[in-house]
Design a protein around this motif. Structure first.
Motif, short mmCIF file in Angstrom:
data_model
loop_
_atom_site.label_atom_id
_atom_site.label_comp_id
_atom_site.label_asym_id
_atom_site.label_seq_id
_atom_site.Cartn_x
_atom_site.Cartn_y
_atom_site.Cartn_z
N GLY A 129 -13.55 -21.48 39.98
CA GLY A 129 -13.41 -21.83 38.57
C GLY A 129 -13.99 -20.76 37.67
O GLY A 129 -13.41 -20.40 36.63
N THR A 130 -15.15 -20.21 38.04
CA THR A 130 -15.79 -19.17 37.24
C THR A 130 -14.97 -17.89 37.23
O THR A 130 -14.74 -17.28 36.18
CB THR A 130 -17.20 -18.87 37.77
N ILE A 131 -14.53 -17.47 38.42
CA ILE A 131 -13.70 -16.27 38.51
C ILE A 131 -12.42 -16.45 37.71
O ILE A 131 -11.98 -15.54 36.98
CB ILE A 131 -13.36 -15.94 39.98
N GLY A 132 -11.82 -17.63 37.82
CA GLY A 132 -10.59 -17.90 37.08
C GLY A 132 -10.79 -17.87 35.58
O GLY A 132 -9.98 -17.30 34.84
N ALA A 133 -11.87 -18.49 35.10
CA ALA A 133 -12.15 -18.53 33.67
C ALA A 133 -12.38 -17.12 33.12
O ALA A 133 -11.85 -16.76 32.06
CB ALA A 133 -13.37 -19.41 33.40
N VAL A 134 -13.16 -16.33 33.83
CA VAL A 134 -13.43 -14.95 33.39
C VAL A 134 -12.15 -14.13 33.39
O VAL A 134 -11.89 -13.36 32.45
CB VAL A 134 -14.49 -14.29 34.31
N SER A 135 -11.32 -14.31 34.42
CA SER A 135 -10.07 -13.55 34.52
C SER A 135 -9.12 -13.89 33.38
O SER A 135 -8.51 -13.00 32.77
CB SER A 135 -9.40 -13.84 35.86
N VAL A 136 -8.97 -15.19 33.10
CA VAL A 136 -8.08 -15.62 32.02
C VAL A 136 -8.59 -15.13 30.68
O VAL A 136 -7.83 -14.61 29.85
CB VAL A 136 -7.93 -17.16 32.00
N PHE A 137 -9.90 -15.28 30.43
CA PHE A 137 -10.48 -14.84 29.16
C PHE A 137 -10.26 -13.34 28.97
O PHE A 137 -9.89 -12.89 27.88
CB PHE A 137 -11.98 -15.16 29.13
N TYR A 138 -10.47 -12.56 30.02
CA TYR A 138 -10.33 -11.11 29.93
C TYR A 138 -8.88 -10.72 29.66
O TYR A 138 -8.59 -9.87 28.80
CB TYR A 138 -10.81 -10.47 31.23
N ALA A 139 -7.94 -11.35 30.38
CA ALA A 139 -6.53 -11.00 30.22
C ALA A 139 -5.97 -11.41 28.87
O ALA A 139 -5.20 -10.66 28.25
CB ALA A 139 -5.70 -11.64 31.34
N VAL A 140 -6.38 -12.60 28.39
CA VAL A 140 -5.80 -13.15 27.16
C VAL A 140 -6.52 -12.68 25.91
O VAL A 140 -5.88 -12.25 24.93
CB VAL A 140 -5.78 -14.69 27.22
N TYR A 141 -7.85 -12.75 25.92
CA TYR A 141 -8.60 -12.50 24.69
C TYR A 141 -9.16 -11.09 24.58
O TYR A 141 -9.52 -10.66 23.48
CB TYR A 141 -9.73 -13.52 24.58
N VAL A 142 -9.25 -10.37 25.68
CA VAL A 142 -9.74 -8.99 25.63
C VAL A 142 -8.57 -8.01 25.70
O VAL A 142 -8.40 -7.15 24.83
CB VAL A 142 -10.75 -8.71 26.77
N GLN A 143 -7.74 -8.16 26.74
CA GLN A 143 -6.59 -7.27 26.89
C GLN A 143 -5.41 -7.67 26.01
O GLN A 143 -4.48 -6.88 25.83
CB GLN A 143 -6.15 -7.24 28.35
N LYS A 144 -5.43 -8.91 25.49
CA LYS A 144 -4.36 -9.41 24.61
C LYS A 144 -2.99 -9.39 25.31
O LYS A 144 -1.96 -9.05 24.73
CB LYS A 144 -4.26 -8.58 23.33
N ARG A 145 -2.97 -9.77 26.58
CA ARG A 145 -1.73 -9.75 27.35
C ARG A 145 -0.95 -11.05 27.17
O ARG A 145 -1.54 -12.13 27.06
CB ARG A 145 -2.03 -9.53 28.83
N ASP A 146 0.35 -10.93 27.15
CA ASP A 146 1.24 -12.09 27.05
C ASP A 146 1.97 -12.23 28.38
O ASP A 146 3.03 -11.65 28.60
CB ASP A 146 2.24 -11.88 25.91
N ILE A 147 1.40 -13.01 29.30
CA ILE A 147 1.94 -13.14 30.65
C ILE A 147 1.97 -14.60 31.06
O ILE A 147 1.38 -15.47 30.41
CB ILE A 147 1.12 -12.33 31.68
N LYS A 148 2.64 -14.86 32.18
CA LYS A 148 2.74 -16.21 32.70
C LYS A 148 1.50 -16.56 33.52
O LYS A 148 0.90 -15.70 34.17
CB LYS A 148 3.97 -16.35 33.59
N CYS A 149 1.17 -17.83 33.48
CA CYS A 149 0.07 -18.34 34.30
C CYS A 149 0.63 -18.85 35.63
O CYS A 149 1.70 -19.44 35.67
CB CYS A 149 -0.64 -19.48 33.57
N ALA A 150 -0.13 -18.63 36.69
CA ALA A 150 0.30 -19.09 38.01
C ALA A 150 -0.22 -20.49 38.31
O ALA A 150 -0.14 -20.96 39.44
CB ALA A 150 -0.20 -18.12 39.08
#
Length: 257
Positions: free
Chosen positions: A202-223
């Motif tokens: 859960g922690t790894i997932g939360a950090v990964s999503v936050f980094y991809a969406v709010y830091v890198q500003k990526r528009d991608i699909k969630c698995a």
């Protein structure tokens, strides 16, 4: 769109549609069945013509210069297949955009199951176990969707998960870890396994999503609902992981109820 059929309908004239669809011993075309249902919903009397053999179907296609069945005719005009029929009645479905519907459906069913079980066990839906079961059931269903095609899930997952990008076997193991944690948490069984597993993934997932969406500003699909889903990676994906972390922390602080 205003046409002769619509004008006749407004004038109270009986609406009739001719439908040609495959109805064979070993195959009934699902789109033909849905076309008939849609026409009847729109108030049409359906002249239902069955194409009962492959030869009859091929002859029909050649005669009308079409490649597929079913085919619908209204007022002497050929409208086309099921998709064309939906478009004619203004029921087009936009399949091109991302949607949170799949994951929201999982959460809704998870909540309904949790409320139902709590009412059966405790006589009230308002119990702390309701929240626990909601998280556990939702996790289990999301894991089940991932397990339908682990290969496709892992491909999407390594696109944004920080650990998965560095250690690909983790992407293959994730659905199994999520499912195991969910099942054990639902029954509060073997917490020394379920708590650390849920906390870590859960922690790894939360950090990964936050980094991809709010830091890198990526528009991608969630698995999150498996590789075939079209759910955008975003706040709901982050909330899913945070709920998993929260559940682990809660069970760590309250080992018994």
């Amino acid at each position: 769109m205003t046409n002769t059929t619509d004008s006749n309908a407004q004038a109270g004239v009986r609406k009739v549609a001719r439908l040609y669809r495959m109805v064979m011993d070993k195959h009934v075309c699902p789109y033909g069945t849905k076309s008939k249902y849609l026409l009847e919903r729109e108030g049409y009397t359906v002249e239902d013509h069955h194409l009962t053999t492959r030869e009859e179907t091929d002859a029909f296609k050649e005669k009308h210069g079409v490649k597929t069945t079913p085919q619908t005719f209204i007022g002497g005009e050929r409208l086309g297949g099921y998709d064309a029929l939906r478009a004619h009645f203004g029921r087009d479905k936009d399949d091109g955009g991302k949607s949170y519907t799949p994951v929201l459906a999982v959460f809704a069913v998870g909540l309904a199951l949790a409320v139902s079980l709590a009412f059966f066990v405790y006589g009230t839906p308002l119990h702390i176990r309701t929240a626990e079961w909601f998280v556990a059931f939702s996790m289990a269903m999301l894991a089940m969707l991932k397990l339908q095609d682990v290969e496709q899930f892992s491909t999407m997952f390594v696109g944004y998960d920080l650990l998965g990008q560095r250690f690909v076997p983790y992407a293959y193991a994730y659905p199994f870890l999520e499912a195991a944690a969910a099942v054990l948490m639902a029954g509060r069984i073997l917490p020394w396994i379920s708590i650390p597993v849920a906390l870590v993934i859960g922690t790894i997932g939360a950090v990964s999503v936050f980094y991809a969406v709010y830091v890198q500003k990526r528009d991608i699909k969630c698995a999150c609902v498996g590789g075939s889903g079209d759910v955008p990676l975003g706040f709901i994906s982050l909330s899913e992981n945070l709920a998993m972390v929260g559940m682990a922390i809660w069970m760590l602080l309250r080992p018994t109820l």
